[in-house]
Design a protein around this motif. Structure first.
Motif, PDB file in Angstrom:
ATOM      1  N   ARG A 192      -1.202   7.868  35.935  1.00 37.52           N
ATOM      2  CA  ARG A 192      -1.560   8.271  34.575  1.00 37.52           C
ATOM      3  C   ARG A 192      -0.513   7.781  33.596  1.00 37.52           C
ATOM      4  N   GLY A 206      -2.366   8.685  50.136  1.00 29.98           N
ATOM      5  CA  GLY A 206      -3.071   7.985  51.205  1.00 29.98           C
ATOM      6  C   GLY A 206      -2.848   6.492  51.201  1.00 29.98           C
ATOM      7  N   ILE A 207      -3.938   5.764  51.383  1.00 31.52           N
ATOM      8  CA  ILE A 207      -3.876   4.304  51.508  1.00 31.52           C
ATOM      9  C   ILE A 207      -3.244   3.660  50.289  1.00 31.52           C
ATOM     10  N   ALA A 222       6.383   6.366  52.588  1.00 29.30           N
ATOM     11  CA  ALA A 222       5.232   6.403  51.685  1.00 29.30           C
ATOM     12  C   ALA A 222       4.913   7.831  51.243  1.00 29.30           C
ATOM     13  N   ALA A 227      -1.129  10.237  39.349  1.00 30.35           N
ATOM     14  CA  ALA A 227      -2.464  10.799  39.256  1.00 30.35           C
ATOM     15  C   ALA A 227      -2.767  11.455  40.609  1.00 30.35           C
ATOM     16  N   ILE A 277       2.471  10.333  51.249  1.00 26.91           N
ATOM     17  CA  ILE A 277       1.243  10.570  52.018  1.00 26.91           C
ATOM     18  C   ILE A 277       0.103  11.085  51.145  1.00 26.91           C
ATOM     19  N   GLN A 278       0.450  11.857  50.134  1.00 25.07           N
ATOM     20  CA  GLN A 278      -0.587  12.481  49.296  1.00 25.07           C
ATOM     21  C   GLN A 278      -1.420  11.467  48.520  1.00 25.07           C
ATOM     22  N   PHE A 298      -5.792  15.422  46.608  1.00 19.52           N
ATOM     23  CA  PHE A 298      -5.142  15.795  47.862  1.00 19.52           C
ATOM     24  C   PHE A 298      -4.543  17.195  47.800  1.00 19.52           C
ATOM     25  N   GLN A 299      -4.751  17.903  48.883  1.00 18.03           N
ATOM     26  CA  GLN A 299      -4.170  19.236  48.962  1.00 18.03           C
ATOM     27  C   GLN A 299      -3.666  19.465  50.378  1.00 18.03           C
ATOM     28  N   ASP A 300      -2.378  19.718  50.509  1.00 22.76           N
ATOM     29  CA  ASP A 300      -1.913  20.172  51.821  1.00 22.76           C
ATOM     30  C   ASP A 300      -1.568  21.642  51.686  1.00 22.76           C
ATOM     31  N   THR A 301      -0.295  22.013  51.809  1.00 21.46           N
ATOM     32  CA  THR A 301       0.006  23.432  51.602  1.00 21.46           C
ATOM     33  C   THR A 301      -0.054  23.817  50.127  1.00 21.46           C
ATOM     34  N   VAL A 344      -2.382   5.455  55.756  1.00 22.42           N
ATOM     35  CA  VAL A 344      -0.927   5.391  55.643  1.00 22.42           C
ATOM     36  C   VAL A 344      -0.243   6.145  56.783  1.00 22.42           C
ATOM     37  N   LEU A 400      -7.236  12.362  53.865  1.00 24.65           N
ATOM     38  CA  LEU A 400      -6.548  11.074  53.734  1.00 24.65           C
ATOM     39  C   LEU A 400      -7.405   9.956  53.153  1.00 24.65           C
ATOM     40  N   ASN A 401      -8.710  10.182  53.064  1.00 26.12           N
ATOM     41  CA  ASN A 401      -9.606   9.123  52.552  1.00 26.12           C
ATOM     42  C   ASN A 401      -9.477   7.847  53.374  1.00 26.12           C
ATOM     43  N   TRP A 440       1.588  19.762  56.874  1.00 27.09           N
ATOM     44  CA  TRP A 440       1.226  21.165  57.112  1.00 27.09           C
ATOM     45  C   TRP A 440       2.186  21.851  58.082  1.00 27.09           C
ATOM     46  N   PRO A 499      -5.534  10.621  42.936  1.00 26.77           N
ATOM     47  CA  PRO A 499      -6.765   9.872  43.222  1.00 26.77           C
ATOM     48  C   PRO A 499      -7.557  10.463  44.389  1.00 26.77           C
ATOM     49  N   LEU A 500      -6.894  11.108  45.325  1.00 28.03           N
ATOM     50  CA  LEU A 500      -7.626  11.635  46.490  1.00 28.03           C
ATOM     51  C   LEU A 500      -7.924  13.121  46.368  1.00 28.03           C
TER      52      LEU A 500
END
Ligand SMILES: [Zn+2]
Ligand SMILES: [Zn+2]
Lengths: 318, 279, 318, 279
Positions: free
Chosen positions: C312, D169-170, D164, D79, D166-167, D84-87, C219, C243-244, C230, D81-82
């Motif tokens: 969810r 992703g795709i 989008a 949810a 970002i957290q 995801f963790q940024d800050t 994305v 990002l997978n 960040w 799904p990734l």
């Protein structure tokens, strides 16, 4: 020319007498009636035998009602839509939704400017590719929602310029012709002023083609024909008379379906009356096309355009 | 109109001027060239590569499998619906053009074979009143597309036209609409239409049928556009780039698919047709 | 890093031994075999555990095969078509006809440049609205003639620039998504290098989505994510890993259907082998989609995209 | 996540900050304004006309016939799904946004009436992670369109999104495709989709569902475009015009149909809906 002066003089005179008539002690109604009859006769003599070139001048008259005048008076709730979704928004070709007799319609309207400033913005009523592509986009909308499509045609022609060529104006026009050939919704085109060649036809392929009495519709302007065919800029009148560009001629050639009468002397002499006349004829055709099943419309449209043209068959032994 | 004595009235006779002398001078490089050599070279100057006009019949021969041409044009010619007269009466102009070209009007419709693929082809002839499109050309193009539908084969149109036939007034303008509605039928039938634009493909022809190809191929050196230099300069006095309305201009601005040299045009057509014809 | 050096050294050594081996009196084949086994083991150890960021670098490797390499080797008779018929011809997104297994197909191919000059012309593989609209035009051609559509995706993203915005690049992308949703012909998309966000997806809605082992699809670029999330340009690797964006991840997320294996170390190590691998997987899917009735394809395509996403359900009493 | 205690979990609570003081200072003109007056004025500064953000719920209230709103959003939330963790971890970010806004995600789907016309409306809330589109928003938009199909009524989407999520992703990118395929169903059903673009409608949202309206109306002051100033300057260091990606830029370049002031948006919608709904 002398007759036009006489008409103006008579009109002034009648106006004066009317003012006088307002005073209680003076009754001029007899004289007024007499003069009015004279004026009417003179007008008919003067205007009913307009040459084709004179009609060209009327079609281009700066006080002639333009598309937005018809939209304001003959339609309700005009809701303009802008932009081709690609390059820009052309101000010489307006599109939008409106209501006619309580039914939603899509309008395509070529609009000239009333002032120099407005004309600059509207490119003197000459649409660019942006305009034609906006029209095509809106045709798709009309089709999706089964809105009848009504075009008001009034243009000297498509805009000739470098930008227009860069954006493939020829391709844009061609694709509109194709789109209108297939469009699954009733379509009516009305030539209200100048029907300038491909730039007019690009919104003019329709189930009904109507034309104001003094409008013109031509493959080339008289000036252009004069320059191209006679190599002489002075042959404009002759070219105008040769091109068969008036409503009367076009009706005979089966290019249009009906002539919408104008007031004597032209639409600009009485815009209100002209628009009423426009609305009367338009709504009759509108009711007809709306009552015709789409398949029949398309078949008839195909037949109409397939058969346009005039040629001779060669016999084998000539 | 003696040329119309037999059914094959559309058969092209050799241009008289061509026959008067054996040699010609190339307008581009000035070289004296043996005419037959030019003709055999697709009317391309063997010295400088300049293209000269091809007659419709020469164009056809340059594109098709040898001997595969059958003239299937409709037996029609121009009428004079407007009784049009400019510097001469329209019927006279038609007769002069017919005498000069041996053609009934500015287009030939043929049934031909290109690389073993049967196609219907329409080819314009610029010598005939500037390849202008009047009622006859409009009708012939429609006829060609309808023949393609009847034969379920591709349609090719090679344009060489300055635009509408002014002498037929509004009726010539209507040919833009007429050819477009029939083109829609071809699309409905999912039959391919390859448009070939040569010098010149302008005005009414460019703004209708020629721009509606599934694939549009320009011949190198073509002129492609709507409004000519003169019109633009006359109207808005705009500065125009040197490549204005050339094949490179059209390609750069996305109006066409490809440009091909004249000598490769046949191969070009063969290459593209193969995708559309199931063997 | 040290391992890559070792691999190179071993490769040189084996090459030298092979030269020696050519002399009749020397037989080094045993030694060569031994070294080759060692090399293979080392390669597997080095390359099979590539980090996501390492794969990003492989996906962007300048020697990686680009779209035209696949077109040349895996298809025949490529016949490029140019131009959007509106504005121009984009060189970052090529379209054309080609043959695959004797069947005509329509190709959409994002193409990067191999040289600075070529990259300038191709905008570093970033398509402009002209490219997306050319693709849309050619989708209509594919539909009319029932040509299957195959997209080769390799772009950092749609071109970000004033001209692109002026020509409504967002609208162009959106309309391609819509067109591909409805397209009545089999469609396959293959991500061969970088799948850069909306610029990739704009030609990537398809019945089958395949992906090279070391290609990426995301994305946002790791650099972009690092800067946006960040607020630190140094978090690129971390972003890449979050990002997978690799084929392995995307297969698990059901975004792609199959991973096309690459040679150890990446496609650029052996382009020929890569393209063979590409062709093998592609043709299998190609045969499948060509054998599926169009209605079924469209229904499955709808279902596929309708169900993409992960969320969810809230229970009432939480 | 105490806010989800009842079924009406999407009911908007008043923004806490708004309640802390009665007065606010306009960032644009500097005037001190009574907050309630701003709120009653559609969050427009009564002194200088500056627009402040509307929450999704405020936006809905400003557009519909009073009391006609029923929240028909699907009971779903993001949810991770990734993982995801940024800050901070994505679930934490979601929880924070929910606490701040009282919303499950960045969009509300409502069944409403506008000028006596029943419509389904989707309204984004920029306060929720910049109105970003992840799986939840994509699903809700599709759900909204499907409800419109079920009710055979128009669908309106009011966008306010930086793009989008970002957290996710795709999967967030895929929402562009997902909403487009359902939008195709709406078209198939010949139901109108009115897209309203407000500040900001950019990136993934502008390059998908928001640009696919039958009619596209921008709110005055909207930001509309694909790549932001920062991206363009970062990539190609290009000079950008002052009105870059404003409503006037979009109108001038033909990307949208109309621009309406916030106070006229309701009337605008009422005007356009009338054409599409047979009384
Ligand atoms: Zn020469
Ligand atoms: Zn203020």
């Amino acid at each position: 020319m002398a007759e036009k002066k006489a008409i103006e003089l008579l009109e002034t005179k009648i106006q004066e007498l009317r003012e006088l008539n307002k005073m209680e002690e003076i009754d001029m109604s007899g004289e007024i009636l007499l003069l009015e009859e004279k004026l009417e006769a003179l007008k008919i003599r003067t205007y009913s035998n307009l040459s084709d070139w004179e009609r060209v001048k009327i079609a281009r008259h700066p006080e002639r009602p333009y598309a937005l005048d018809y939209i304001d008076k003959a339609f309700t709730d005009f809701y303009e839509l802008h932009g081709d979704r690609i390059i820009g928004d052309d101000r010489a070709l307006l599109v939008g939704l409106a209501q006619l007799q309580g039914k939603p319609v899509v309008l395509l309207a070529q609009q000239k400017g009333h002032s120099t400033e407005e004309n600059k913005q509207r490119y003197f009523g000459m649409p660019r590719p942006q305009g034609y592509r906006k029209a095509k986009r809106i045709m798709a909308l009309a089709e999706r929602f089964s809105f009848p499509l009504i075009s008001l045609i009034d243009t000297p022609g498509a805009y000739p310029g470098l930008e227009a060529e860069e954006f493939n104006i020829g391709g844009a026009i061609a694709n509109n012709l194709l789109a209108m050939a297939k469009l699954q919704t009733p379509t009516i085109a009305v030539i209200i002023g100048e029907g300038g060649s491909g730039g007019a036809l690009a919104v003019g392929v329709a189930d009904r083609v109507l034309m104001l009495e003094n409008a013109t519709y031509s493959v080339i302007s008289p000036e252009g024909a004069s320059a191209v065919l006679w190599k002489d800029k002075g042959k404009t009148k002759q070219a105008a008379n040769s091109l068969n560009l008036t409503a009367e001629h076009l009706l005979k050639l089966a290019v249009i379906d009906e002539v919408i009468p104008e007031p004597l002397g032209g639409a600009h002499k009485d815009p209100q009356k002209t628009i009423a006349s426009f609305k009367k004829v338009l709504t009759r055709h509108f009711a007809e096309v709306c009552d015709t099943p789409p398949d029949e419309l398309l078949a008839a449209r195909y037949k109409r355009y397939r058969s346009l043209g005039c040629y001779r068959t060669l016999s084998d032994n000539r | 109109m003696a040329i119309f004595k037999d059914k094959h009235y559309l058969r092209v006779k050799l241009d008289k001027e061509t026959d008067e002398s054996l040699w010609m001078q190339c307008k581009s490089c000035g070289e004296l060239v043996f005419k037959r050599r030019v003709r055999e070279n697709n009317n391309i100057c063997p010295y400088c590569g300049e293209y000269f006009f091809l007659t419709a019949r020469e164009r056809i021969e340059s594109l098709i499998d040898e001997g595969s041409f059958t003239d299937i044009s409709k037996p029609i010619m121009a009428a004079d619906p407007l009784l049009f007269q400019d510097t001469k009466p329209y019927p006279q102009r038609i007769e002069d053009a017919q005498e000069k070209t041996g053609l009934a009007d500015a287009i030939i419709i043929g049934s031909v074979v290109i690389s073993e693929i049967a196609v219907i082809i329409g080819v314009m002839d610029f010598r005939f009143i500037g390849g202008s499109m009047g009622s006859v050309m409009g009708e012939q193009i429609c006829h060609g597309m309808e023949e393609a539908i009847r034969n379920q084969c591709p349609f090719i149109l090679v344009s060489s036209s300055g635009g509408a036939r002014i002498q037929e007034g509004i009726l010539s303008l209507m040919q833009m609409a007429k050819t477009s509605v029939v083109r829609a039928q071809l699309a409905e039938q999912r039959l391919p239409f390859i448009s070939v634009m040569t010098y010149p493909t302008t005005a009414g022809v460019q703004a209708s049928i020629a721009s509606l190809g599934d694939v549009i191929i320009a011949e190198k050196g073509a002129m492609i556009g709507f409004a000519g230099r003169r019109v633009i300069r006359g109207t808005i006095a705009e500065e125009l780039p040197p490549n204005y309305q050339t094949d490179s201009f059209a390609l750069e601005h996305g109006s066409i698919d490809r440009v091909a040299n004249r000598e490769h045009l046949r191969e070009e057509l063969s290459n593209v047709l193969r995708f559309f014809v199931r063997q």
